[in-house]
Enzyme design. Structure first.
Site: not given
Length: 502
Positions: A364-365
C-alpha cells in the site's frame, strides 16, 4: 349563405399569427454499415464525442469515432432491427446516468435502467458518465482509514479513503470475496458503495446481490451490472456509469467505495469495440489508448480537500492474471496507475491460506498514514516479520537442524499466518483485530499448539466480550491503545490463558 373572401382570409391570417409551433433543426445521418454492435454512419456533421444518437427504432448509440465523412458509433442495445439506409439523429446529450439516494439498494444497467424488478428509479438528478478527474488543488493527502474487516489487509496493507488499491490474482483466488467483504464491513461506517460487475454471468451477479442482502449491506450499495450476455458497448460503459454514481456522493461531502469487477474484461470489451471500429491495434491487439481508458477512470478516485466538501471516493479495481503473470500488458498498466496492490496467489489459496495474500508482492503506497493509531501500535513490524517468515519457511524445508532463534521465528510466523486465516463474509471489527494481533505479536500464542490457535482466538473474543467489554469499547471509541488499555489487555489475556484448555 354568402361566402365572403375577406372573412375567410382574416380567419386564416389569425390562425397563422397564433400558430406557435417552433421549427427545430436536427443533425441527421444515414446508416451505411451495421453489425457486431457497431454502426458506421454517413453525415452527423455536428455530432459531439460521446454524444448519444438515436436510431429510427428508438435504440440509442454512442458516437466514438469522429472521422472526416463517417461517424463510428457503438449501439447500446440490440442491433437486429437497424438497417442500412435508415436515418440517425443527434440528441445533443452526452451519455449520462441517474444518480442520488433513489439508487440505494438497486441493481441497474450502465444506462441507469433498473434490472431488479423493483419498479422505476424516480431519480431526480443525472450526471455525465465521463468527467475530468479532480486536480491537485482540489485534493488532500489520504489519511482516514477505510477498514476492510480483513485482519491481514487492515494490519499490513491498509486502505485509506480516497485511495486506489488494486486487487490482483489468478481466477478463483478470492479477489471478489475481498471486495464484497469490504462492502459488508461498511454497514455501520457511513460509506456508500458501488459494485460494478463487468462481463460476469448473470447468476454470479445475482449471487453477489443475495450475499449483500443477507448481510444487510445492500441498503447502502448500488450494483451496476453489464453481464457477459450484454453487448460489449455496455460492458465498456459500466465502470464509468458506476464512477459517476459514486462521484455524486463524493461531491456532496460523503464517502464512497467503488469496486470494478473486473477491469480485465473491461479492457477486452474495449479491444473488441476498437477493432470493430477499425482502430489500429497495438500490443496484444489492444488499441493505443488502452492506458488512457483506465487512467481516466481511476484518477477520478480522490480525497477532496475541505474547501471542496471533504468527500472521498475509494476505488478497488480487480484484475485477473493468467498463470500469476503480473508483467502482462493490462496488469502492469493498472499497477502503475493505482496506489498499491493486494496480490493473491493460487498456491496459497489451494494450501488453505485464505485470504491467499502474498505479503512480499502486496503493497500500500499510502501505508501507515491510512491506519488508526491502535493498529499502527500493534502491527508496526508485522509485515516485515511475516514476509521474512515466508522466505524462511521456504528455505527451512531443505534443512533438518535449525537454531533456536530460527525455530522461534518460524513458530511465531506460523501462528501469525493462522491468525490471518479468516472465514468468508466475516469481517472483524477494529477492536477485535487489535486484540488478537496484540496477543500474537507479543508472544501470548507462542505456547499454544498451532491447531488450537483458531479456537484460542474465538474463545478469547467471547471471554473479553463477557468479562472485559470496556477494553473493546475503549479501542473502538479512541481508535488508540493507551498505556492503561495495554495493561488491562495484557492482564485479561493472561487471565484467559490460565483457564484455556486444549
Amino acid at each position: 349563405m354568402v361566402i365572403r373572401a375577406e372573412e375567410i382570409s382574416s380567419i386564416l391570417k389569425r390562425q397563422i399569427e397564433s400558430f406557435a409551433e417552433t421549427v427545430t433543426a436536427v443533425n441527421v445521418g444515414t446508416v451505411v454499415e451495421v453489425g457486431d454492435g457497431i454502426a458506421r454512419i454517413y453525415g452527423l456533421s455536428g455530432v459531439m464525442a460521446s454524444e448519444l444518437i438515436e436510431f429510427q427504432n428508438g435504440v440509442m448509440g454512442l458516437a466514438l469515432n469522429l472521422e472526416e465523412e463517417m461517424v463510428g458509433a457503438i449501439i447500446l442495445g440490440p442491433d437486429v432491427d437497424i438497417r442500412e439506409g435508415e436515418e440517425v439523429r443527434c440528441t445533443g446529450r452526452i451519455a449520462e446516468v441517474p444518480v442520488g439516494e433513489e439508487l440505494y439498494g438497486r441493481v441497474v444497467d450502465p444506462l441507469g435502467e433498473p434490472i431488479d424488478s423493483k419498479g422505476p428509479l424516480m431519480a431526480k438528478k443525472t450526471r455525465p458518465i465521463e468527467r475530468i478527474a479532480p486536480n491537485v488543488v482540489m485534493r488532500e493527502p489520504v489519511s482516514v482509514p477505510l477498514l476492510s474487516g480483513i485482519k491481514a489487509i487492515d494490519s499490513m496493507i491498509p486502505i485509506g479513503r480516497g485511495q486506489r488499491e488494486l486487487i490482483i490474482g489468478d481466477r478463483q483466488t478470492g479477489k471478489s470475496a475481498i471486495a464484497i467483504d469490504t462492502i459488508i464491513n461498511q454497514r455501520k461506517g457511513g460509506v456508500f458503495c458501488v459494485y460494478v460487475a463487468i462481463g460476469q454471468k448473470i447468476s454470479n451477479v445475482a449471487q453477489v446481490v443475495a450475499t449483500l442482502e443477507e448481510y444487510g449491506a445492500m441498503d447502502h450499495t448500488v450494483v451496476v451490472s453489464a453481464a457477459a450476455s450484454d453487448p460489449a458497448a455496455l460492458q465498456y460503459l459500466a465502470p464509468y456509469a458506476g464512477c459517476a454514481i459514486a462521484e455524486e456522493v463524493m461531491e456532496q461531502g460523503g464517502d464512497a467505495l467503488i469496486v470494478y469487477d473486473d477491469l480485465s474484461k473491461h479492457a477486452w470489451a474495449y479491444r473488441q469495440i476498437s477493432l470493430l471500429l477499425r482502430r489500429p491495434p497495438g500490443r496484444e491487439a489492444y488499441p493505443g489508448d488502452i492506458f488512457y481508458l483506465h487512467s481516466r477512470l481511476l484518477e477520478r478516485a480522490a480525497k477532496l480537500s475541505k474547501e471542496y466538501g471533504g468527500g472521498s471516493m475509494t476505488a478497488l479495481p480487480i484484475i485477473e492474471t493468467q498463470a500469476n503473470d503480473v508483467s502482462a500488458y493490462i496488469p502492469t498498466n493498472v499497477i502503475s496507475i493505482t496506489d498499491g496492490q493486494i496480490y493473491l496467489e493460487s498456491d496459497l489459496f489451494y494450501a488453505g491460506i485464505r485470504p491467499a495474500l502474498n505479503v512480499g508482492l502486496s503493497v500500500s503506497r499510502v501505508g501507515g498514514k491510512a491506519q488508526t493509531k491502535a493498529v499502527r501500535n500493534v502491527a508496526g513490524r508485522l509485515k516485515l516479520d511475516f514476509a521474512q517468515y515466508r522466505e524462511l519457511a521456504a528455505f527451512a524445508q531443505f534443512s533438518t537442524e535449525l537454531d533456536k532463534a530460527t525455530k522461534d521465528q518460524l513458530d511465531r510466523g506460523a501462528r501469525i499466518q493462522e491468525i490471518f486465516k479468516q472465514p468468508l463474509h466475516n469481517p472483524l471489527p477494529l477492536e477485535k483485530q487489535v486484540m488478537i494481533i496484540f496477543a500474537v505479536t507479543n508472544g501470548y500464542l507462542d505456547d499454544i499448539p498451532l491447531e488450537q490457535v483458531k479456537k484460542f482466538e474465538a474463545e478469547l473474543f467471547r471471554y473479553l466480550d463477557a468479562t472485559h467489554p470496556e477494553i473493546g469499547q475503549d479501542i473502538a471509541e479512541t481508535r488508540d491503545l493507551s498505556d492503561q488499555t495495554i495493561e488491562r489487555l495484557k492482564a485479561a489475556i493472561i487471565e484467559f490463558k490460565q483457564g484455556f484448555t486444549y
